[in-house]
Design a protein around this motif. Sequence first.
Motif, PDB file in Angstrom:
ATOM      1  N   GLY A   1      -6.645   6.606  -2.635  1.00  0.00           N
ATOM      2  CA  GLY A   1      -7.973   7.166  -2.400  1.00  0.00           C
ATOM      3  C   GLY A   1      -8.530   7.937  -3.580  1.00  0.00           C
ATOM      4  O   GLY A   1      -9.580   8.566  -3.469  1.00  0.00           O
ATOM      5  N   ARG A   2      -7.858   7.884  -4.728  1.00  0.00           N
ATOM      6  CA  ARG A   2      -8.333   8.585  -5.921  1.00  0.00           C
ATOM      7  C   ARG A   2      -9.116   7.602  -6.797  1.00  0.00           C
ATOM      8  O   ARG A   2      -8.664   7.173  -7.853  1.00  0.00           O
TER       9      ARG A   2
ATOM     10  N   MET B   1      -4.208   1.030 -10.139  1.00  0.00           N
ATOM     11  CA  MET B   1      -4.182   0.386  -8.825  1.00  0.00           C
ATOM     12  C   MET B   1      -3.551   1.300  -7.775  1.00  0.00           C
ATOM     13  O   MET B   1      -3.966   1.324  -6.621  1.00  0.00           O
ATOM     14  N   SER B   2      -2.555   2.079  -8.180  1.00  0.00           N
ATOM     15  CA  SER B   2      -1.918   3.009  -7.242  1.00  0.00           C
ATOM     16  C   SER B   2      -2.863   4.154  -6.895  1.00  0.00           C
ATOM     17  O   SER B   2      -2.864   4.641  -5.760  1.00  0.00           O
TER      18      SER B   2
ATOM     19  N   THR C   1       0.831  -1.199   0.000  1.00  0.00           N
ATOM     20  CA  THR C   1       0.000   0.000   0.000  1.00  0.00           C
ATOM     21  C   THR C   1       0.869   1.253   0.000  1.00  0.00           C
ATOM     22  O   THR C   1       0.634   2.191  -0.784  1.00  0.00           O
ATOM     23  N   GLU C   2       1.870   1.309   0.862  1.00  0.00           N
ATOM     24  CA  GLU C   2       2.761   2.467   0.906  1.00  0.00           C
ATOM     25  C   GLU C   2       3.472   2.649  -0.430  1.00  0.00           C
ATOM     26  O   GLU C   2       3.603   3.766  -0.942  1.00  0.00           O
ATOM     27  N   ALA C   3       3.934   1.542  -1.021  1.00  0.00           N
ATOM     28  CA  ALA C   3       4.662   1.613  -2.283  1.00  0.00           C
ATOM     29  C   ALA C   3       3.764   2.127  -3.402  1.00  0.00           C
ATOM     30  O   ALA C   3       4.175   2.967  -4.205  1.00  0.00           O
ATOM     31  N   LEU C   4       2.530   1.619  -3.469  1.00  0.00           N
ATOM     32  CA  LEU C   4       1.627   2.060  -4.524  1.00  0.00           C
ATOM     33  C   LEU C   4       1.239   3.525  -4.358  1.00  0.00           C
ATOM     34  O   LEU C   4       1.088   4.254  -5.352  1.00  0.00           O
ATOM     35  N   ARG C   5       1.089   3.964  -3.124  1.00  0.00           N
ATOM     36  CA  ARG C   5       0.791   5.382  -2.905  1.00  0.00           C
ATOM     37  C   ARG C   5       1.941   6.262  -3.374  1.00  0.00           C
ATOM     38  O   ARG C   5       1.729   7.321  -3.980  1.00  0.00           O
ATOM     39  N   ALA C   6       3.163   5.834  -3.091  1.00  0.00           N
ATOM     40  CA  ALA C   6       4.328   6.581  -3.557  1.00  0.00           C
ATOM     41  C   ALA C   6       4.394   6.567  -5.082  1.00  0.00           C
ATOM     42  O   ALA C   6       4.691   7.595  -5.710  1.00  0.00           O
TER      43      ALA C   6
END
Length: 495
Positions: A195-196, A189-190, A161-166
């Motif tokens: 949250g977008r 997916m990111s 999750t952290e990686a995809l957000r970055a």
Amino acid sequence: MSKFTMKPFFTGLFLLALTGGVAGSSLAQTPTNGPQSGEVIFEVLASEIALQRGEAGLAYNTYMEMARQYKDPRLAQRAMEIAIAGGSPDLALQAAKTWDELSPASQTKPKEVLITLLVLSNRWSDAVKPAITLLSQQTPAQQENTLLQLQALLAKAKDETEALRAFYEIASTVKIAPKDQGLLYTYAMSAEKSGRLDVMEKTLREILRKNPNDANSLNALGYSLADRNIKLPEAFALISKAHQLSPKDSFILDSLGWVNFRLGKNAIALEQLQQAFAMKPEADIAAHTGEVLWVMNRKPEAEAMWRQGQKLDANNPTLKETLQRLKPDWSSPEQAPNGSWDGRFAVKIIGLTEAQNQGGSGGFSLTQEALKDTLEIRNPVGGSIAKITITPGEATLERDGQIITAIDADTLMQNTLGLPLPARGLSNWLRGEVRPGSEASVERNPKGQVSKISQDGWDLVYSWSKNNRLDKLTMTRSSNIGSIDIRLVFDHPND
């Protein structure tokens, strides 16, 4: 359930490509921008001789000191090469930062290596700023290549999750070519993890306009709609088409079961979810199956399914969210509470040879204040051995009047005390919780209490008192020095 898959990636080859095959190329080169003195030449040669003799630490430190003194980026690059060859990622990262800082802004190679080392160290959020800077200096073709390299590195992320957000924050600064649908899917997916949902839906629909039979995009869009409980007829149509295209895909079958559950078709939903779990046991599917059983008032079966899910991945976001709603006594609080523990420890190490056997005992105190942990280790007569302070992204150890700082608390313990003792996440474990940010397995006793946690290479076995307090904790693991056995006995558990 939408799935996220990556291509295989070879770290060594990528690092070699990023450094341009320079490992060893700067060997004994005298900096041209620094003072041309015999002293500098001597220091460089002395460092290389030390390296040849196996004194890599001395060579690394000398190169780093010279890099800072003469402001020469190539010296920092050489220090980084030494650290990589020596298997010291923290030192390599430190040298890469210095290499980037000393290099002209127009040079992108140092930044490429720095970004790679950051993400390989699972510091994705720290990689965002240099990655955005790098993309701003590149052509569209180079930007695409950089994003593809980052996409491949996502497969190595401990916290997806952290990686995809970055990744979303980085990729949002450029325009992804419509022809690269795999990259667009990752971007979608990111966006969902960030949250977008509007961006995710728009991107997936763009992919489906180009390729209406893309099963992964059909499933991802349909699952997102079903999970939000909106546009259910469209969600069912999308997922059904994906299932027709890939009838043996367990993730798509999970989505089909989930949308049927949203439509109120519990019996067929349960059948499909159970079939999906049998095909591929995953924590997401266990969460969905358990919820359907719970709603059907088959609660013991639901709990049994959730237990299986926690054994697979107790940090799975879908499972955690489900348990917070339906089984809150199994869930951890959103914010880390305050707490303190005081007790005694005994450490036993069975080395690879009899001469490597070690052991010791003493006392400890651990205090938790929100996101800050303070661990004090004492010898058997009460004298202080070390004090470790752990905050997100940094750990410091105070010993004999010296303060040493590192990125990772466990690495700090290993390098300073010479023992692979756990410090990172210890306050979570003492509460009977898993540490956020890495995969974990949880087993529970018939009372629902945590009886075992496996995480970060450690196996933790719990003994609870009648008043639900932790009496004893046994921690074991295997390492490159042998097997480690740590036993904790608590005087005042979490007072």
